[in-house]
Design a protein around this motif. Sequence first.
Motif, PDB file in Angstrom:
ATOM      1  N   ILE A 128       0.815  -1.209   0.000  1.00 48.72           N
ATOM      2  CA  ILE A 128       0.000   0.000   0.000  1.00 48.72           C
ATOM      3  C   ILE A 128       0.849   1.259   0.000  1.00 48.72           C
ATOM      4  O   ILE A 128       0.547   2.250  -0.669  1.00 48.72           O
ATOM      5  CB  ILE A 128      -0.921  -0.008   1.237  1.00 48.72           C
ATOM      6  CG1 ILE A 128      -1.809  -1.244   1.243  1.00 48.72           C
ATOM      7  CG2 ILE A 128      -1.765   1.249   1.299  1.00 48.72           C
ATOM      8  CD1 ILE A 128      -2.439  -1.514   2.588  1.00 48.72           C
ATOM      9  N   SER A 129       1.934   1.238   0.755  1.00 47.83           N
ATOM     10  CA  SER A 129       2.753   2.435   0.938  1.00 47.83           C
ATOM     11  C   SER A 129       3.459   2.877  -0.335  1.00 47.83           C
ATOM     12  O   SER A 129       3.964   4.003  -0.410  1.00 47.83           O
ATOM     13  CB  SER A 129       3.778   2.198   2.048  1.00 47.83           C
ATOM     14  OG  SER A 129       4.507   1.013   1.809  1.00 47.83           O
ATOM     15  N   ALA A 130       3.507   2.012  -1.348  1.00 48.87           N
ATOM     16  CA  ALA A 130       4.094   2.393  -2.633  1.00 48.87           C
ATOM     17  C   ALA A 130       3.063   2.966  -3.596  1.00 48.87           C
ATOM     18  O   ALA A 130       3.426   3.394  -4.692  1.00 48.87           O
ATOM     19  CB  ALA A 130       4.774   1.185  -3.272  1.00 48.87           C
ATOM     20  N   ILE A 131       1.804   2.982  -3.187  1.00 47.07           N
ATOM     21  CA  ILE A 131       0.727   3.433  -4.066  1.00 47.07           C
ATOM     22  C   ILE A 131      -0.006   4.646  -3.503  1.00 47.07           C
ATOM     23  O   ILE A 131      -0.335   5.589  -4.232  1.00 47.07           O
ATOM     24  CB  ILE A 131      -0.301   2.294  -4.288  1.00 47.07           C
ATOM     25  CG1 ILE A 131       0.374   1.051  -4.863  1.00 47.07           C
ATOM     26  CG2 ILE A 131      -1.442   2.763  -5.185  1.00 47.07           C
ATOM     27  CD1 ILE A 131       0.942   1.233  -6.251  1.00 47.07           C
ATOM     28  N   ILE A 132      -0.286   4.649  -2.198  1.00 43.81           N
ATOM     29  CA  ILE A 132      -1.133   5.661  -1.581  1.00 43.81           C
ATOM     30  C   ILE A 132      -0.343   6.935  -1.292  1.00 43.81           C
ATOM     31  O   ILE A 132       0.706   6.897  -0.645  1.00 43.81           O
ATOM     32  CB  ILE A 132      -1.758   5.118  -0.279  1.00 43.81           C
ATOM     33  CG1 ILE A 132      -2.587   3.874  -0.573  1.00 43.81           C
ATOM     34  CG2 ILE A 132      -2.612   6.188   0.401  1.00 43.81           C
ATOM     35  CD1 ILE A 132      -3.726   4.097  -1.524  1.00 43.81           C
ATOM     36  N   GLU A 133      -0.858   8.049  -1.775  1.00 43.06           N
ATOM     37  CA  GLU A 133      -0.235   9.335  -1.502  1.00 43.06           C
ATOM     38  C   GLU A 133      -0.819   9.930  -0.213  1.00 43.06           C
ATOM     39  O   GLU A 133      -1.902   9.556   0.199  1.00 43.06           O
ATOM     40  CB  GLU A 133      -0.464  10.292  -2.694  1.00 43.06           C
ATOM     41  CG  GLU A 133       0.172   9.841  -3.995  1.00 43.06           C
ATOM     42  CD  GLU A 133       1.694   9.881  -3.966  1.00 43.06           C
ATOM     43  OE1 GLU A 133       2.281  10.252  -2.922  1.00 43.06           O
ATOM     44  OE2 GLU A 133       2.301   9.531  -4.984  1.00 43.06           O
ATOM     45  N   ALA A 171       0.929   1.599 -13.178  1.00 42.95           N
ATOM     46  CA  ALA A 171       1.909   2.628 -13.530  1.00 42.95           C
ATOM     47  C   ALA A 171       2.795   2.962 -12.334  1.00 42.95           C
ATOM     48  O   ALA A 171       4.025   3.125 -12.472  1.00 42.95           O
ATOM     49  CB  ALA A 171       1.193   3.879 -14.035  1.00 42.95           C
ATOM     50  N   SER A 172       2.184   3.050 -11.143  1.00 47.09           N
ATOM     51  CA  SER A 172       2.967   3.323  -9.928  1.00 47.09           C
ATOM     52  C   SER A 172       3.893   2.153  -9.614  1.00 47.09           C
ATOM     53  O   SER A 172       5.072   2.344  -9.289  1.00 47.09           O
ATOM     54  CB  SER A 172       2.031   3.583  -8.750  1.00 47.09           C
ATOM     55  OG  SER A 172       1.258   4.739  -8.952  1.00 47.09           O
ATOM     56  N   VAL A 173       3.372   0.942  -9.718  1.00 46.92           N
ATOM     57  CA  VAL A 173       4.168  -0.250  -9.447  1.00 46.92           C
ATOM     58  C   VAL A 173       5.383  -0.318 -10.369  1.00 46.92           C
ATOM     59  O   VAL A 173       6.505  -0.602  -9.925  1.00 46.92           O
ATOM     60  CB  VAL A 173       3.296  -1.517  -9.600  1.00 46.92           C
ATOM     61  CG1 VAL A 173       4.158  -2.770  -9.767  1.00 46.92           C
ATOM     62  CG2 VAL A 173       2.369  -1.669  -8.403  1.00 46.92           C
ATOM     63  N   VAL A 177       9.360  -1.048  -9.931  1.00 47.92           N
ATOM     64  CA  VAL A 177       9.991  -2.185 -10.590  1.00 47.92           C
ATOM     65  C   VAL A 177      11.271  -1.749 -11.305  1.00 47.92           C
ATOM     66  O   VAL A 177      12.302  -2.426 -11.251  1.00 47.92           O
ATOM     67  CB  VAL A 177       9.015  -2.846 -11.583  1.00 47.92           C
ATOM     68  CG1 VAL A 177       9.737  -3.860 -12.477  1.00 47.92           C
ATOM     69  CG2 VAL A 177       7.865  -3.525 -10.837  1.00 47.92           C
ATOM     70  N   ALA A 178      11.216  -0.588 -11.957  1.00 49.73           N
ATOM     71  CA  ALA A 178      12.360  -0.094 -12.720  1.00 49.73           C
ATOM     72  C   ALA A 178      13.558   0.244 -11.834  1.00 49.73           C
ATOM     73  O   ALA A 178      14.696   0.313 -12.326  1.00 49.73           O
ATOM     74  CB  ALA A 178      11.943   1.138 -13.529  1.00 49.73           C
ATOM     75  N   GLU A 191      -2.624 -10.615 -11.961  1.00 52.68           N
ATOM     76  CA  GLU A 191      -3.956 -10.701 -12.556  1.00 52.68           C
ATOM     77  C   GLU A 191      -4.731  -9.400 -12.360  1.00 52.68           C
ATOM     78  O   GLU A 191      -5.353  -8.882 -13.294  1.00 52.68           O
ATOM     79  CB  GLU A 191      -4.725 -11.874 -11.967  1.00 52.68           C
ATOM     80  CG  GLU A 191      -6.115 -12.044 -12.574  1.00 52.68           C
ATOM     81  CD  GLU A 191      -6.850 -13.267 -12.043  1.00 52.68           C
ATOM     82  OE1 GLU A 191      -7.985 -13.497 -12.485  1.00 52.68           O
ATOM     83  OE2 GLU A 191      -6.282 -13.971 -11.186  1.00 52.68           O
ATOM     84  N   TRP A 192      -4.686  -8.861 -11.128  1.00 47.59           N
ATOM     85  CA  TRP A 192      -5.444  -7.631 -10.860  1.00 47.59           C
ATOM     86  C   TRP A 192      -4.809  -6.408 -11.534  1.00 47.59           C
ATOM     87  O   TRP A 192      -5.493  -5.594 -12.157  1.00 47.59           O
ATOM     88  CB  TRP A 192      -5.560  -7.383  -9.353  1.00 47.59           C
ATOM     89  CG  TRP A 192      -6.350  -6.137  -9.059  1.00 47.59           C
ATOM     90  CD1 TRP A 192      -7.698  -5.981  -9.179  1.00 47.59           C
ATOM     91  CD2 TRP A 192      -5.827  -4.868  -8.647  1.00 47.59           C
ATOM     92  NE1 TRP A 192      -8.061  -4.684  -8.845  1.00 47.59           N
ATOM     93  CE2 TRP A 192      -6.927  -3.983  -8.523  1.00 47.59           C
ATOM     94  CE3 TRP A 192      -4.548  -4.390  -8.370  1.00 47.59           C
ATOM     95  CZ2 TRP A 192      -6.784  -2.653  -8.131  1.00 47.59           C
ATOM     96  CZ3 TRP A 192      -4.389  -3.065  -7.966  1.00 47.59           C
ATOM     97  CH2 TRP A 192      -5.493  -2.216  -7.861  1.00 47.59           C
ATOM     98  N   LEU A 193      -3.497  -6.294 -11.427  1.00 46.70           N
ATOM     99  CA  LEU A 193      -2.808  -5.123 -11.970  1.00 46.70           C
ATOM    100  C   LEU A 193      -2.916  -5.045 -13.493  1.00 46.70           C
ATOM    101  O   LEU A 193      -2.979  -3.948 -14.058  1.00 46.70           O
ATOM    102  CB  LEU A 193      -1.333  -5.149 -11.568  1.00 46.70           C
ATOM    103  CG  LEU A 193      -1.019  -4.816 -10.109  1.00 46.70           C
ATOM    104  CD1 LEU A 193       0.412  -5.214  -9.777  1.00 46.70           C
ATOM    105  CD2 LEU A 193      -1.238  -3.332  -9.818  1.00 46.70           C
ATOM    106  N   THR A 194      -2.912  -6.193 -14.160  1.00 47.43           N
ATOM    107  CA  THR A 194      -2.832  -6.201 -15.628  1.00 47.43           C
ATOM    108  C   THR A 194      -4.122  -6.632 -16.301  1.00 47.43           C
ATOM    109  O   THR A 194      -4.173  -6.704 -17.537  1.00 47.43           O
ATOM    110  CB  THR A 194      -1.713  -7.145 -16.091  1.00 47.43           C
ATOM    111  OG1 THR A 194      -2.075  -8.495 -15.772  1.00 47.43           O
ATOM    112  CG2 THR A 194      -0.381  -6.784 -15.439  1.00 47.43           C
TER     113      THR A 194
END
Length: 311
Positions: A128-133, A171-173, A177-178, A191-194
């Motif tokens: 969650i902490s990598a997505i929620i602003e 996009a955030s994930v 990843v990069a 499955e959910w993300l894509t």
Amino acid sequence: MTLLSRPHVLAIGEALIDVVITHDQPDFPHEIPGGSPANVALALGRLGRPVALATWIGTDERGRLIEFQLADSGVTITEASRGASHTSTAQARLDAAGAASYTFDLEWAPTPPIDVPDTAQILMAGSISAIIEPGASAVLDAIKRGRDHALVCFDPNARPSIMGDPDRALASVERFVALSDIVKVSNEDIEWLTGGADIDQVTRRWLSLGPSIIVVTRGNHGCLVVTSSGLRFTKTPADVVVVDTVGAGDSFMGGMIDALWGMGLRGAHSREKLRTLSEDRLRVIINRASAASDVTVSRKGANPPWAHELS
């Protein structure tokens, strides 16, 4: 000498209280510390690794419960972590098979910039902490700065009920990843993300962004491991009676980082060694991760193993 002044693992992300509701006793919830990055830190502390957690908790009773559990397992919480107005919660409802679904009351607003000491040799982030602003931007900035001296491990750990639109979450994930050396992701996350894209197609794309290793966990079907050097193999799970799956993926990540640390694969100078890792050594890492996860699913809650349980 404090932990932060010597080589250590730094996990960055949410610590919260899981309010667990079981299918057989729905009127008797119980509260236990959780949060994906906090669970990874917990696993590493129990395995004897020097580990700190940069998080965002309150000074309330729930925050004190988190601090007590983590300290009891050898985890240091950074000073800047104690600024939240209240400690976040996740209601975890378990079905008859032990699988969890979550509802969140989350505050994630760590004060930027998050400190990443030069002595942090492995960074772990995700969930969650990598997505929620507003906190996600601070985490991304910390990883950008920290990867100059540390290896980076990332776990998207998708939570559809709070992460919003899958395309935006993806996009955030992929920004994380990069920047990562190792990505651990579940088949359900993909499955959910894509929207159900082919796993091999997704892992090929993600490897092209920069990671050396991607591990796709697949529940009782084991895991798939692919690398930028062309390795590809699967790991069959052990025959374990599953009590519940809470924290299983976090223990898997903790086991991987524990093995990396034990092999001396830590610090940015190890990045090239990671890219050319042999299959035999990589299997040792995955076996350690799987063993940690197997212990966790065999008992209630996010309760990772201690070192003597894996010896």
